[in-house]
Design a protein around this motif. Structure first.
Motif, mmCIF file in Angstrom:
data_model
loop_
_atom_site.group_PDB
_atom_site.id
_atom_site.type_symbol
_atom_site.label_atom_id
_atom_site.label_comp_id
_atom_site.label_asym_id
_atom_site.label_seq_id
_atom_site.Cartn_x
_atom_site.Cartn_y
_atom_site.Cartn_z
ATOM 1 N N LYS A 145 0.831 -1.200 0.000
ATOM 2 C CA LYS A 145 0.000 0.000 0.000
ATOM 3 C C LYS A 145 0.873 1.260 0.000
ATOM 4 C CE LYS A 145 -4.073 2.171 1.883
ATOM 5 N NZ LYS A 145 -5.140 2.239 2.880
ATOM 6 N N GLU A 146 1.976 1.203 0.732
ATOM 7 C CA GLU A 146 2.887 2.354 0.801
ATOM 8 C C GLU A 146 3.432 2.665 -0.593
ATOM 9 O OE1 GLU A 146 3.139 -0.418 2.880
ATOM 10 O OE2 GLU A 146 1.986 0.699 4.394
ATOM 11 N N GLN A 149 0.821 4.204 -2.747
ATOM 12 C CA GLN A 149 0.615 5.604 -2.324
ATOM 13 C C GLN A 149 1.666 6.520 -2.950
ATOM 14 O OE1 GLN A 149 -1.986 6.799 0.071
ATOM 15 N NE2 GLN A 149 -1.334 8.618 -1.068
ATOM 16 N N ASP A 153 1.082 9.625 -5.397
ATOM 17 C CA ASP A 153 1.555 10.970 -5.041
ATOM 18 C C ASP A 153 2.458 11.558 -6.130
ATOM 19 O OD1 ASP A 153 0.134 10.768 -2.706
ATOM 20 O OD2 ASP A 153 1.861 10.149 -1.475
ATOM 21 N N ILE A 194 -6.641 4.683 -1.795
ATOM 22 C CA ILE A 194 -5.651 5.726 -2.075
ATOM 23 C C ILE A 194 -6.222 6.781 -3.022
ATOM 24 C CG2 ILE A 194 -3.457 6.109 -3.296
ATOM 25 C CD1 ILE A 194 -2.541 3.385 -2.052
#
Ligand code: 5AD
Length: 349
Positions: A145-146, A149, A153, A194
């Motif tokens: 998930k990081e 993300q 971004d 997200i």
């Protein structure tokens, strides 16, 4: 309820039970195909008029750490001639695509270790810098998930990750033990949370698939409510254990495209390359069944044959990005218009 009553119910409520989807699939006939198509085209028209969105597909790498049993670029296929594009080559594809009229680039590849977060974020930022009016879609498999993300971004807009099958037993018949439906669904959930426009999807006629499985896939699509959904026929690849299986059925695939359009009328639904591969004019048939997206190949000519998920992939003819003019003509001939547009999901109606 009979088929026609079920189709009318689907048209009005956009939802059926798993049993009802299964009944519709088992009892597919000419009359129901026709009615589904008519309703699907009507709903698609309400959200997208006669517009067809195009995406430039860039196959960035065929190096993959996974061993999905159906896939030609699986890790253990030693006959696969491996490649990965450089950042410069990918940017060059985007520039060419931009001049051709593409405003979405889909970066698709195997799960190649080179795709670290910094490498991808740098690439995404560079593409966005050159082409701020374009959308970037990623199709690079399962990540944390990081990581998702960070990619978001950096400017990525959309992510395609087919769920492959909504039944965990069937999932385990298509994948080795280290891959699970549970993790796949967690990735899809993360992508959505997200804020990615998120796409799932499955193959029609994959080995061991039952009509019940397809009904489960349809129910899953209703519940997950993806922005996009990729559905195309399974096609065997000679270097996989499924080399003797038959290709999925184009008629069933088109029937399911119509049903999916009714389940989520504003969904972005591609007429896939696989559909165009199993049948001449497959992509036109897909559009006429309710699809509204086409993804021509924008990869460098030299790698197109190497990115072989299945045998016989069309790649240098009218489906290629360079032949956009011909695609426009064939769409015009069936009453549709290819537009220069990012082609985001229409959430206004
Ligand atoms: N036939 C059809 N589609 C395939 N895919 C992978 N292998 C095949 C095949 N043999 C599809 C999978 C994957 C997508 C990128 O391509 O559904 O998610």
């Amino acid at each position: 309820m009979n088929n026609i009553e079920l189709i009318n119910k689907l048209y009005e409520t956009s939802s059926l039970s798993i049993d009802e989807y299964e009944y519709l699939i088992i009892n597919r006939d000419e009359e129901s195909t026709k009615l589904l198509k008519k309703y699907a085209v009507e709903k698609r028209q309400q959200h997208y008029s006669n517009k067809v969105f195009v995406r430039g597909l860039i196959e960035v790498s065929n190096i993959c750490k996974n061993d999905c049993y159906y896939c030609g670029i699986r890790k253990s296929n030693h006959n696969c001639d491996r490649y990965r594009l450089t950042k410069e080559e990918i940017l060059e594809c985007c520039n060419e695509g931009y001049s051709l009229g593409f405003r979405t680039f889909v970066l698709q590849g195997g799960e190649d270790g080179i795709f670290t977060d910094p490498w991808l974020c740098d690439l995404i930022e560079s593409i966005k810098q050159s082409h701020p009016d374009c959308a970037i879609t990623l199709s690079l498999g399962e990540r944390s998930k990081e990581s998702y993300q960070k990619l978001f971004d950096s400017g990525a807009d959309r992510y395609l990750l087919r769920h492959e099958t909504a039944d965990s037993k069937h999932y385990s018949q298509l994948h080795p033990d280290n891959l699970s439906l549970e993790n796949r669904l967690q990735c899809l959930k993360n992508l959505k949370e997200i804020g990615f426009q998120t796409g799932c999807g499955f193959m029609v006629g994959s080995p061991y698939q039952t009509t019940r499985n397809i009904a489960q896939d349809l129910k899953f699509i209703k519940e997950f409510s993806p922005d996009m959904c990729g559905v195309g026929p399974f096609i065997p690849h000679k270097d996989t254990m499924f080399n003797n299986y038959a290709s999925g059925d184009a008629d069933l695939c088109c029937y399911l495209l119509s049903i999916i359009r009714l389940i989520k009328p504003n969904i972005l639904l591609p007429a896939t390359t696989a559909l165009g591969t199993v049948e001449n004019n497959g992509r036109e048939r897909g559009i006429l069944s309710g699809a509204n997206v086409i993804m021509p190949n924008l990869s460098p000519m030299s790698v197109r044959k190497k990115y072989a998920l299945y045998d016989g992939k069309i790649s240098t003819g009218e489906e290629s990005a360079q032949s956009l003019y011909k695609l426009k003509q064939s769409m015009n001939a069936i009453g549709y218009e290819v537009v220069v547009d990012r082609g985001d999901i229409n959430n206004n109606l």
